[in-house]
Motif scaffolding. Structure first.
Motif, mmCIF file in Angstrom:
data_model
loop_
_atom_site.group_PDB
_atom_site.id
_atom_site.type_symbol
_atom_site.label_atom_id
_atom_site.label_comp_id
_atom_site.label_asym_id
_atom_site.label_seq_id
_atom_site.Cartn_x
_atom_site.Cartn_y
_atom_site.Cartn_z
ATOM 1 N N GLY A 469 0.850 -1.193 0.000
ATOM 2 C CA GLY A 469 0.000 0.000 0.000
ATOM 3 C C GLY A 469 0.880 1.235 0.000
ATOM 4 N N VAL A 470 0.584 2.133 -0.888
ATOM 5 C CA VAL A 470 1.363 3.371 -0.971
ATOM 6 C C VAL A 470 0.414 4.549 -0.841
ATOM 7 C CG1 VAL A 470 2.896 4.783 -2.398
ATOM 8 C CG2 VAL A 470 3.089 2.293 -2.472
ATOM 9 N N ASN A 471 0.779 5.485 0.007
ATOM 10 C CA ASN A 471 0.032 6.732 0.098
ATOM 11 C C ASN A 471 0.967 7.877 -0.182
ATOM 12 O OD1 ASN A 471 -1.464 4.804 2.132
ATOM 13 N ND2 ASN A 471 -2.901 6.348 1.428
ATOM 14 N N VAL A 472 0.464 8.820 -0.940
ATOM 15 C CA VAL A 472 1.240 10.031 -1.209
ATOM 16 C C VAL A 472 0.345 11.231 -0.951
ATOM 17 C CG1 VAL A 472 2.787 8.948 -2.878
ATOM 18 C CG2 VAL A 472 0.634 9.962 -3.650
ATOM 19 N N GLY A 473 0.917 12.397 -1.051
ATOM 20 C CA GLY A 473 0.158 13.613 -0.837
ATOM 21 C C GLY A 473 -0.280 14.276 -2.132
ATOM 22 N N ASN A 474 0.125 13.717 -3.240
ATOM 23 C CA ASN A 474 -0.298 14.268 -4.530
ATOM 24 C C ASN A 474 -1.398 13.399 -5.111
ATOM 25 O OD1 ASN A 474 3.113 15.192 -5.141
ATOM 26 N ND2 ASN A 474 1.452 16.499 -4.436
#
Lengths: 759, 759
Positions: A469-474
């Motif tokens: 799982g990857v979360n980014v702010g963009n």
């Protein structure tokens, strides 16, 4: 080059299925138990003094719940965008027709709209300004500060006047461009859900979840850690979902805070036109000087943007336009002054290209005029003057590497058959055929003016079953960020691509990562993912090596990792099994990553210094047919070449290119938002024309990858550059075809026809 | 000791307001648009072969949607708890009365329940077992494996038989304890919400969100990164929300996956009694041997737990009981064998104390008998034999430090006036007054048997406004974790306590952190928070120092940080301002932390090795009044002392102590779940009696903090230890008061009366 498993491949879009099947949940699809609906009450006139607001009639609408005005704001009534002059809800004065003055909350969307229409604003009309050039005149009605100037910049380099005096050739021209409407399929919308303990979760269609976070926290007067912004699947942005979603979300949140219930606020298309941001109309007077060898010696620019009633992003948009105003050329003497002027119209803001397309249209049109004066073919003239590695931009920034512009120009020249076509425009019957050129550079990321925001975070979380799982702010807004970033994560971890999921933004999972703009997502979020994934990669690789050793593999040949498999000495082990073993060893399998862009040195005093970390580049040639009887222009084909560094996903890059070209062409030829007496007259897709697939030109697109050492897998940024050079290439092609130099976008048939009549 | 601003202070509970005002959102409060409701269809008999399941009648209930059976399971029909013998839904055989056989989904909860009652299970009854001792007999009906043994352990140390032969004194006794029902205020419940793209979000009341994640992923057959578990505010756990919420959540998720809509499944109290986990009934035969000086020389234990129909957590519960079975004494010769036996009753599982209270009741009762035989006062006898720093436990583990047991015993002895009271029990009229003692050790955390799970993550996120968001993988369930962990985060960052928020668990924010059990949360999540916060602390402190230097502060005296303020040379700057400057400098302000417990060395073969990283300790004295005419016992006062390391929040620690004592007393005296012929006969709070505040004793509670170097701010763990020693202290007090040695919990009046009659 390193051997890559996923980066550089046209892997399928991660969000293809949910979008194709309709499963994707847009803001309007988010429903909550007990949810109410809001509708905006809008100012009917360009500038009013608000005397009173009455819901006496609205109250009679069945399902009416309440009216929300500035009095309900528990926080600060200043939307925290760059200059904080825009109230969440106006207290005494509304400054443009369509501005939200109050909100009605009701049981259903229909009741809310009906009741909103019955809310009575008592007001007195105030004198207004609707022309940015007039706004800057001395005697103008003052609607913003002392001089109606929202923002102003200069670039001063060398001795401009002297250079013009000594020039062999000079050209000067005035150019203008009109609004462009983002025309995203999904209108603005938010659903705000109050949380126990005074918190607020906001589901928002947005490019910039952290702008929404700033705004909701400010409006409600609650700390950031009590606010959570969940980006919903976003149906198009193009800059239109940069700043303004924060306003919509704050309005929804104010309604939710007042009622204590979830509140949905979804914009209709008309109000979205009337009140949401647009590409700024631009006006520019540009002059160039060249020596007798066709070397540009000087450039002078006055550039004015029509900012509308509030500053919003105008200072930043103007700054990008300022930095790029002279074009991608070596020019020793430069004098640029730029202004964002206030008018009583919709606040203009971000739009793909962000202040560059307007001035690029002017300067690239004029470069053709200068080439003509110098007696040189436009492409050969550009090649004499283009920025190359080692050169300095007009801000004095040395281009250290990753600058493929002259190769792009040569590629487009060659692929388009430029030399022959440009020299021999054709006329057959009423149809004149011509070809035009443009060259563009584009500072990737926010640059010096947005330097405090130019950082990004990422959370990489490798689950026990090997899924990631990857979360980014963009934000994903259609451009393919989820896919490209998944490729980067998969590549770094040697995880199977299918097992990597990048989610829409949750503002509580990663730190403020700045906006999803400025073609910065691949670069910034990509680097943040690599920073997060690298220590996990080390654990995974070390564990894989020890597992392979345990299996009896001969370690002398070293271990290879590709496509989710680790191999050594004829034995191999899959990522999933390695991850299971990492978990057995209780290794840390989640990390926060962080990337801050290189420092910039730009100074405002004279506009000198490093403005951006790196630049992307494009060259465009447009072939057009002009109907000499009607002035109607059709773009037959666009040849374009891009240096955006390493291409992470060729198919998505191609889509970005084609979309950018079409959107640029649409702005160049068709899109024409009309204001009369401070009122928008065509806020709909019937009267506001945009290009459709039926209008699309043939595309010939080339990528020349100049690696950027700082970029993730050497990528730069690509979202905006394809749009910027289209309008001047088309304008130059019209000129080539029929001699008409149209200096105003859109290049409407009547304008072409008028120039033909002159000629 | 370091000077602390927040740790060690009785700061207010973070969740006090939402719980006191009713704003807290429990699972039952979570509503979603389009939500359906599920109800379980349960097996009516102890053991059945399922022939068919028909919803023909159920379909006629208005609002009926569908029946969900094992055929709807797309994943694996094995709930992934320790041994994977429990199907999510049974295929052919249901093994206890109350087992969920199928689920009905309907528009409303009422319709779902009505329809569930109309679902017809056709079945054939199978022979069943309802007694764990009989289950272990050779001729028993085989309901689990070849021998009905779920799990079995040994501890072998020294030469037991020889020691018993040589003993000056020996005692032996058989003891038993009944079920205990967790009696959490909030019953089990989950709401499962399908997500676009095949994902599932589950809102669940749970102590162990990652067990829920494991189960939902397995049941649906989807990867972990598509499943998100959001812990809802949890209204009590006590171990009852350790494993079984995963089953409830998986059932809700199966219903949601089948219908494509959110599904809520909230248990009624009766079905919660019938089907959810309980404290295991225990049976033990314990013998001790002592030499003529009153030194214990040997211990022999056979310990049997009634596991119920499926293994669930029985192996782990049994292991903890095994390790602690001989009590907190130096004993050179030990022979312990333990069994979890299968029966066709509700699967028993985790309950505060986790297999220790049952065996502690037996061995601490018997220690009194042994003291009596040796002619010593029970406290003086214990003091001769207690584990002290440097001693080895019965598993051979050396207690390196943080072992304050003898001080606890002395403290309770002194505060309770033990020496006088124990020597002179009083009788006034029909009321006999006596006092009893017990001593306890408790391995903190999961220990060797749970070593793969004994790690925890944390996300610390410092927002631009200086507010701090913290996420951990361990759950608040009333014990005060949110508060204690906020204190640890605030302390580490020097952030104002009011500005720190620890949220309920979101399984996608931190890695699998194991269960919230075993008094491990402060230790594990606390350390993970410190690990995450430390690099941020370094950035904050460095920035504060440079800001103070910039303000002209003299750095020679060094900087101090306390209470959210940084001071140097007479100047100071607040955390909020420092954080703002850190953001200006684009520093990384979010980190993932990770902590893995020290390695253990325990081996199963002979039960020797380090079983736990560290132990907490307690000593209890109970003063009781026994009505000699009725056998009714009332506990007048409990003196207790604890060594749980550093106390992070004294008021909360006191609450844990009081709650643990009352819950232990309730189990000791009142709680009596009755099965007849494999059917639970009193599954409700009318017929199943628990202590209320009216029954509470007077408390005298002392903390003696023996710092644990590995612990966060030197804390160990405190949740469970207060419960464990209460029952034997009460039983010993009854003996002291009136001579009745009751060997069966609950210590019901009729049992006391029977012993009195004997005596």
């Amino acid at each position: 080059m390193e051997k890559l498993s996923y980066v550089g491949k046209s892997l399928p879009r991660k969000d293809a299925e949910i979008k194709a099947t309709g499963a994707a949940q847009y803001a309007a699809d988010r429903d909550f138990a007990g949810m109410l609906h809001a509708a905006a009450v809008r100012s009917p006139r360009p500038r009013i003094k608000i005397l009173s607001i009455s819901d006496a009639k609205a109250r009679k609408v069945p399902g009416y719940v309440t009216l929300v005005t500035y009095r309900d704001i528990k926080g600060v009534n200043k939307w925290p965008v760059v200059m904080q002059d825009y109230p969440f809800l106006p207290e005494r004065e509304a400054r443009f027709a369509g501005e939200t003055v109050a909100l009605v909350v009701a049981d259903t969307a229909r009741a809310a709209r009906k009741a909103a229409a019955l809310v009575e604003i008592k007001y007195r009309e105030l004198p207004y300004v609707d022309d940015p050039l007039k706004a800057l005149e001395k005697g103008a009605v003052k609607i913003y500060g002392r001089d109606n100037v929202i923002s102003s910049f200069v670039i001063k380099r060398g001795a401009v006047d002297e250079a013009f005096r000594k020039a062999a050739f000079t050209v000067e021209g005035e150019f203008s461009t009109n609004y462009q409407v983002h025309a995203y399929l999904e209108t603005q919308g938010s659903v705000a859900v109050p949380e126990a303990g005074g918190g607020m979760t906001v589901h928002s269609t947005t490019q910039c979840p952290f702008y929404v976070l700033d705004a909701v926290s400010a409006a409600l007067g609650i700390p950031y850690h009590k606010v959570k912004i969940l980006q919903t699947v976003t149906g198009g942005g193009f800059g239109g979902k940069e700043d303004v979603p924060a306003l919509v979300a704050s309005h929804a949140a104010l309604c939710a805070a007042k009622t204590g219930r979830p509140v949905k606020l979804i914009y209709g298309r008309k109000e979205d036109f009337q009140s949401m941001s647009k590409r700024h109309p631009g006006w520019a007077r540009v002059s160039y000087a060249a020596d007798k060898n066709g070397k540009i010696t000087a450039c002078r620019v006055k550039y004015v943007l029509d900012g509308g009633a509030y500053s919003t992003l105008s200072p930043i948009v103007l700054w990008r336009g300022t930095v790029h105003a002279a074009g991608p050329y070596k020019i020793p003497n430069v004098g640029i002054e730029t202004f964002a002027a206030a008018t009583n119209k919709v606040p203009a803001g971000a739009f793909r290209g962000f202040g560059q397309p307007q001035i690029c249209f002017a300067q690239e049109s004029l470069i053709d005029e200068l080439a003509e004066k110098a007696g040189l073919d436009p492409v050969r003239f550009r090649l004499k003057n283009l920025l190359e590695p080692g050169d300095r931009t007009v801000t004095g920034q040395r281009l250290k590497s990753s600058c493929g512009l002259s190769e792009l120009v040569q590629a487009v020249r060659s692929r388009s058959g430029w030399d022959k076509k440009a020299a021999t425009p054709q006329v057959r019957g009423d149809i004149a055929t011509g070809i035009g050129f443009s060259a563009v550079y584009y500072g990737v990321g926010l640059g010096a003016k947005g330097r405090y925001l130019d950082r990004a975070g990422a959370l990489v979380n490798v689950y026990k079953d090997g899924s990631v799982g990857v979360n980014v702010g963009n934000a994903e807004m259609g451009q393919g960020a989820l896919t490209v970033l998944a490729q980067i994560a998969a590549e770094t971890l040697n995880a199977p691509y299918a097992g990597v999921r990048v989610e829409e933004v949750d503002s509580s999972k990663v730190p403020d990562s700045g906006p999803t703009v400025a073609s910065r997502t691949t670069l910034m979020s990509g680097n943040a993912i690599i920073e997060a994934a690298t220590p996990i990669r080390e654990r995974v690789f070390k564990t894989a090596h020890s597992m392979l050793t345990g299996l009896g593999a001969d370690p002398s040949g070293g271990m290879t990792a590709a496509g989710g498999v680790f191999s050594m000495g004829g034995r191999s082990v899959a990522f999933k099994a390695v991850v299971a073993e990492c978990w057995n060893r209780r290794l840390k399998m989640a990390e926060q990553g962080w990337y801050a862009a290189p420092r910039t040195t730009f100074r405002l005093r004279d506009g000198q210094g490093d403005a951006y970390g790196v630049y992307s580049y494009s060259a465009d040639a447009a072939e057009v047919e002009v109907d000499l009887k009607t002035g109607v222009t059709r773009v037959k084909k666009i040849w374009a070449a891009y240096d955006v560094g390493k291409i992470v996903n060729p198919r998505l890059a191609l889509g970005q290119a084609q979309g950018g070209i079409l959107q640029g062409m649409s702005w160049a030829l068709y899109e024409n938002l009309v204001y009369k007496n401070g009122i928008m007259v065509n806020p709909n897709f019937t009267d506001y024309v945009i290009a459709t697939t039926a209008d699309k030109p043939e595309y010939d697109i080339t990528f020349i990858e100049k690696p950027y050492a700082e970029g993730p897998y050497r990528a730069k940024g690509m979202g905006e550059v394809p749009l910027i050079g289209v309008a001047p290439a088309v304008a130059n092609a019209i000129k080539n075809a029929c001699g008409a130099r149209v200096k105003s976008v859109p290049l409407l048939p009547e304008k072409v026809w008028k120039e033909l009549k002159k000629g």
